[in-house]
Design a protein around this motif. Structure first.
Motif, PDB file in Angstrom:
ATOM      1  N   ALA A  37      -0.436 -27.664  17.370  1.00 31.79           N
ATOM      2  CA  ALA A  37       1.033 -27.729  17.363  1.00 31.79           C
ATOM      3  C   ALA A  37       1.495 -29.167  17.587  1.00 31.79           C
ATOM      4  O   ALA A  37       2.386 -29.668  16.892  1.00 31.79           O
ATOM      5  N   ARG A  38       0.873 -29.854  18.542  1.00 28.32           N
ATOM      6  CA  ARG A  38       1.277 -31.243  18.823  1.00 28.32           C
ATOM      7  C   ARG A  38       0.961 -32.169  17.652  1.00 28.32           C
ATOM      8  O   ARG A  38       1.683 -33.114  17.388  1.00 28.32           O
ATOM      9  N   GLU A  39      -0.136 -31.879  16.933  1.00 30.65           N
ATOM     10  CA  GLU A  39      -0.534 -32.776  15.831  1.00 30.65           C
ATOM     11  C   GLU A  39       0.311 -32.601  14.580  1.00 30.65           C
ATOM     12  O   GLU A  39       0.389 -33.502  13.751  1.00 30.65           O
ATOM     13  N   VAL A  40       0.915 -31.420  14.404  1.00 30.57           N
ATOM     14  CA  VAL A  40       1.671 -31.190  13.168  1.00 30.57           C
ATOM     15  C   VAL A  40       3.183 -31.079  13.394  1.00 30.57           C
ATOM     16  O   VAL A  40       3.930 -30.802  12.451  1.00 30.57           O
ATOM     17  N   GLY A  41       3.597 -31.352  14.625  1.00 27.01           N
ATOM     18  CA  GLY A  41       5.032 -31.288  14.927  1.00 27.01           C
ATOM     19  C   GLY A  41       5.851 -32.242  14.056  1.00 27.01           C
ATOM     20  O   GLY A  41       6.951 -31.895  13.604  1.00 27.01           O
ATOM     21  N   ASP A  42       5.318 -33.429  13.813  1.00 28.55           N
ATOM     22  CA  ASP A  42       6.060 -34.410  13.014  1.00 28.55           C
ATOM     23  C   ASP A  42       6.209 -33.970  11.557  1.00 28.55           C
ATOM     24  O   ASP A  42       7.012 -34.537  10.812  1.00 28.55           O
ATOM     25  N   ASP A  43       5.408 -32.995  11.144  1.00 29.75           N
ATOM     26  CA  ASP A  43       5.546 -32.443   9.785  1.00 29.75           C
ATOM     27  C   ASP A  43       6.433 -31.191   9.773  1.00 29.75           C
ATOM     28  O   ASP A  43       6.507 -30.486   8.750  1.00 29.75           O
ATOM     29  N   ASN A  44       7.050 -30.909  10.931  1.00 30.03           N
ATOM     30  CA  ASN A  44       7.935 -29.748  11.051  1.00 30.03           C
ATOM     31  C   ASN A  44       7.190 -28.422  10.810  1.00 30.03           C
ATOM     32  O   ASN A  44       7.725 -27.486  10.247  1.00 30.03           O
ATOM     33  N   VAL A  70      -4.140 -24.992   4.297  1.00 25.91           N
ATOM     34  CA  VAL A  70      -2.708 -24.904   3.943  1.00 25.91           C
ATOM     35  C   VAL A  70      -1.949 -26.166   4.323  1.00 25.91           C
ATOM     36  O   VAL A  70      -0.819 -26.377   3.866  1.00 25.91           O
ATOM     37  N   TYR A  71      -2.550 -27.011   5.167  1.00 22.92           N
ATOM     38  CA  TYR A  71      -1.822 -28.159   5.712  1.00 22.92           C
ATOM     39  C   TYR A  71      -1.230 -29.108   4.650  1.00 22.92           C
ATOM     40  O   TYR A  71      -0.037 -29.467   4.752  1.00 22.92           O
ATOM     41  N   PRO A  72      -2.005 -29.516   3.624  1.00 21.49           N
ATOM     42  CA  PRO A  72      -1.403 -30.468   2.669  1.00 21.49           C
ATOM     43  C   PRO A  72      -0.116 -29.931   2.041  1.00 21.49           C
ATOM     44  O   PRO A  72       0.860 -30.671   1.871  1.00 21.49           O
ATOM     45  N   GLN A  73      -0.103 -28.627   1.719  1.00 23.42           N
ATOM     46  CA  GLN A  73       1.084 -28.034   1.098  1.00 23.42           C
ATOM     47  C   GLN A  73       2.251 -27.966   2.094  1.00 23.42           C
ATOM     48  O   GLN A  73       3.386 -28.322   1.769  1.00 23.42           O
ATOM     49  N   MET A  74       1.954 -27.536   3.319  1.00 21.97           N
ATOM     50  CA  MET A  74       3.023 -27.444   4.331  1.00 21.97           C
ATOM     51  C   MET A  74       3.559 -28.840   4.661  1.00 21.97           C
ATOM     52  O   MET A  74       4.758 -29.018   4.865  1.00 21.97           O
ATOM     53  N   LYS A  75       2.670 -29.822   4.697  1.00 22.66           N
ATOM     54  CA  LYS A  75       3.093 -31.215   4.975  1.00 22.66           C
ATOM     55  C   LYS A  75       4.022 -31.697   3.861  1.00 22.66           C
ATOM     56  O   LYS A  75       5.063 -32.299   4.127  1.00 22.66           O
ATOM     57  N   GLU A  76       3.628 -31.399   2.628  1.00 26.53           N
ATOM     58  CA  GLU A  76       4.469 -31.811   1.491  1.00 26.53           C
ATOM     59  C   GLU A  76       5.840 -31.136   1.559  1.00 26.53           C
ATOM     60  O   GLU A  76       6.866 -31.755   1.310  1.00 26.53           O
ATOM     61  N   GLN A  77       5.843 -29.873   1.956  1.00 27.17           N
ATOM     62  CA  GLN A  77       7.110 -29.128   2.069  1.00 27.17           C
ATOM     63  C   GLN A  77       7.907 -29.574   3.299  1.00 27.17           C
ATOM     64  O   GLN A  77       9.097 -29.295   3.409  1.00 27.17           O
ATOM     65  N   GLN A  78       7.213 -30.229   4.251  1.00 23.20           N
ATOM     66  CA  GLN A  78       7.798 -30.571   5.558  1.00 23.20           C
ATOM     67  C   GLN A  78       8.354 -29.333   6.261  1.00 23.20           C
ATOM     68  O   GLN A  78       9.400 -29.367   6.914  1.00 23.20           O
ATOM     69  N   SER A  79       7.600 -28.251   6.131  1.00 19.90           N
ATOM     70  CA  SER A  79       7.917 -27.029   6.879  1.00 19.90           C
ATOM     71  C   SER A  79       6.730 -26.078   6.799  1.00 19.90           C
ATOM     72  O   SER A  79       5.962 -26.108   5.826  1.00 19.90           O
ATOM     73  N   GLY A  80       6.606 -25.267   7.815  1.00 16.32           N
ATOM     74  CA  GLY A  80       5.531 -24.275   7.812  1.00 16.32           C
ATOM     75  C   GLY A  80       5.489 -23.534   9.131  1.00 16.32           C
ATOM     76  O   GLY A  80       5.949 -24.040  10.163  1.00 16.32           O
ATOM     77  N   LYS A  81       4.979 -22.323   9.053  1.00 15.76           N
ATOM     78  CA  LYS A  81       4.841 -21.489  10.254  1.00 15.76           C
ATOM     79  C   LYS A  81       3.422 -20.962  10.285  1.00 15.76           C
ATOM     80  O   LYS A  81       2.998 -20.261   9.347  1.00 15.76           O
ATOM     81  N   ILE A  82       2.697 -21.321  11.316  1.00 13.85           N
ATOM     82  CA  ILE A  82       1.337 -20.810  11.483  1.00 13.85           C
ATOM     83  C   ILE A  82       1.335 -19.900  12.712  1.00 13.85           C
ATOM     84  O   ILE A  82       1.763 -20.313  13.792  1.00 13.85           O
TER      85      ILE A  82
END
Ligand SMILES: NC(=O)c1ccc[n+]([C@@H]2O[C@H](COP(=O)([O-])OP(=O)(O)OC[C@H]3O[C@@H](n4cnc5c(N)ncnc54)[C@H](O)[C@@H]3O)[C@@H](O)[C@H]2O)c1
Length: 257
Positions: free
Chosen positions: A175-182, A130-142
Motif C-alpha cells: 500500500a505504501r509503495e503504490v500510494g503515489d499511483d493512487n 496488474v501493476y503496470p496497467q493500474m499505474k498507467e490508469q493512475q487508479s486501482g483497488k487491490i
C-alpha cells in the motif's frame, strides 16, 4: 450513490471459479463489473463465466496458476485485450480447502513450500502483473483475502495460517509503495465461512466444533460467502477511496479489533 457505481469497471477474481470466489464473481457481475475469473480450476471458471454471460453480464475465464509468473502475466494481458483496463484485483485464490488439517509437526516441507508459493508468491505475482496497467490508469483497488486465523491463532494448517499472516504484511508495505499511483491495497480477514469447498472438505467432527464456535460470535450463526461480499465491494468502490493499507475483520464479531 455514484460512489458505489461499478458500471464499466473490470475486476480480476483469482480463484473465482469455486467457493467464496465464485460468489464474488457472480455478485460483482450483477453490479455491472466485467469479471475475469482466474482460477487453476479451468472448467469451474468456465462454468461461472458462462453462467454470468448467459444472465446478461460480462465475464471471461482464464485458466491461471497464480504461482506461475508466466501465467499471471498472461492473465493480465488477456484481461487488457478483452476489456481494455484493470480496475480491481481480488486476490482470493489460495490453498486452503485442499489442505488436510494436521498438527504442525506433521506438515512436510514440500506442502509448506507449495502453500507459500500459491498463497504468498501467487498474490505477489498477481499484484505485479496488474501493476503496470493500474499505474498507467493512475487508479486501482487491490483486495487481499487473509483469514481470521491471523487474529485468533487457530491451530492446524500452520503453513496456511502463516501465509495468511504474510498477506497482512504484503498489504501494508505494498500500500505504501503504490500510494503515489493512487492504487489502494487493503485486506479482509474472513471467519470460518461455509463455502461449498469448505463444507465438502471438513469432517463432521470439525463442523461440529465449528458450530460450537458460533456461540463465541456476536452474531451466533454460520458465516456464508455472501457475508463477505459487501465489505469486498466497499473496498473495490469509490466509497473507500481514502482507505489503504487496512485490514477489515469480517467474522460476525468473533473477535474485535
Ligand atoms: N472458507 C473459509 O472458512 C475461509 C476463511 C478465511 C479465509 N478464507 C479465504 O477465502 C478465500 C476463498 O476461500 P474458499 O473457502 O472459497 O477456499 P477454497 O480453497 O475452496 O477456494 C480457493 C480457490 O482458489 C483456487 N486456487 C487454488 N490454487 C490456485 C492456484 N495455484 N492458482 C489459481 N487458483 C487457485 C481454487 O481452485 C479455488 O477456486 C481463500 O483465500 C481462503 O483462504 C476462507
Amino acid at each position: 450513490m455514484s460512489d458505489f457505481d461499478f458500471a464499466g469497471r473490470v475486476a480480476i477474481v483469482t480463484g473465482g471459479g469455486t467457493g467464496i470466489g465464485k460468489t464474488y464473481s457472480q455478485e460483482f457481475a450483477k453490479a455491472g463489473v466485467r469479471v475475469v475469473i482466474a482460477d487453476i480450476a479451468g472448467p469451474e471458471g468456465e462454468a461461472v463465466a458462462q453462467e454470468i454471460n448467459d444472465a446478461g453480464g460480462k465475464a471471461l475465464a482464464i485458466t491461471t496458476d497464480i504461482s506461475s509468473q508466466e501465467q499471471t502475466l498472461a492473465m493480465a494481458k488477456a484481461t487488457i485485450e478483452a476489456f481494455g483496463q484493470i480496475d480491481i484485483l481480488i486476490n482470493n485464490a489460495s490453498l486452503m480447502s485442499a489442505l488436510e488439517r494436521r498438527p504442525w509437526h506433521e506438515i512436510d516441507v514440500d506442502e509448506w513450500d507449495r502453500v507459500m508459493a500459491v498463497n504468498l508468491r501467487g498474490m505477489f505475482l498477481c499484484c505485479q502483473a496488474v501493476y503496470p496497467q493500474m499505474k498507467e490508469q493512475q487508479s486501482g483497488k487491490i483486495i487481499n483475502i487473509s483469514s481470521s486465523r491471523f487474529w485468533l491463532g487457530t491451530p492446524m494448517r500452520l503453513h496456511y495460517s502463516t501465509s495468511k499472516a504474510g498477506v497482512i504484511g504484503l498489504t501494508r508495505s505494498l500500500a505504501r509503495e503504490v500510494g503515489d499511483d493512487n492504487i489502494a491495497v487493503n485486506a479482509i480477514t474472513p471467519g470460518f465461512t461455509e463455502s461449498e469447498t469448505q463444507l465438502a472438505t471438513s469432517t463432521a467432527d470439525y463442523l461440529a466444533i465449528s458450530e460450537e464456535r458460533y456461540k463465541g460470535r456476536t452474531f451466533k450463526r454460520a458465516q456464508l460467502p455472501g457475508d463477505l461480499v459487501g465489505t469486498v465491494m466497499f473496498l473495490a468502490s469509490d466509497a473507500s477511496n481514502f482507505i489503504t493499507g487496512q485490514t477489515i475483520n469480517v467474522d460476525g464479531g468473533e473477535s474485535m479489533r
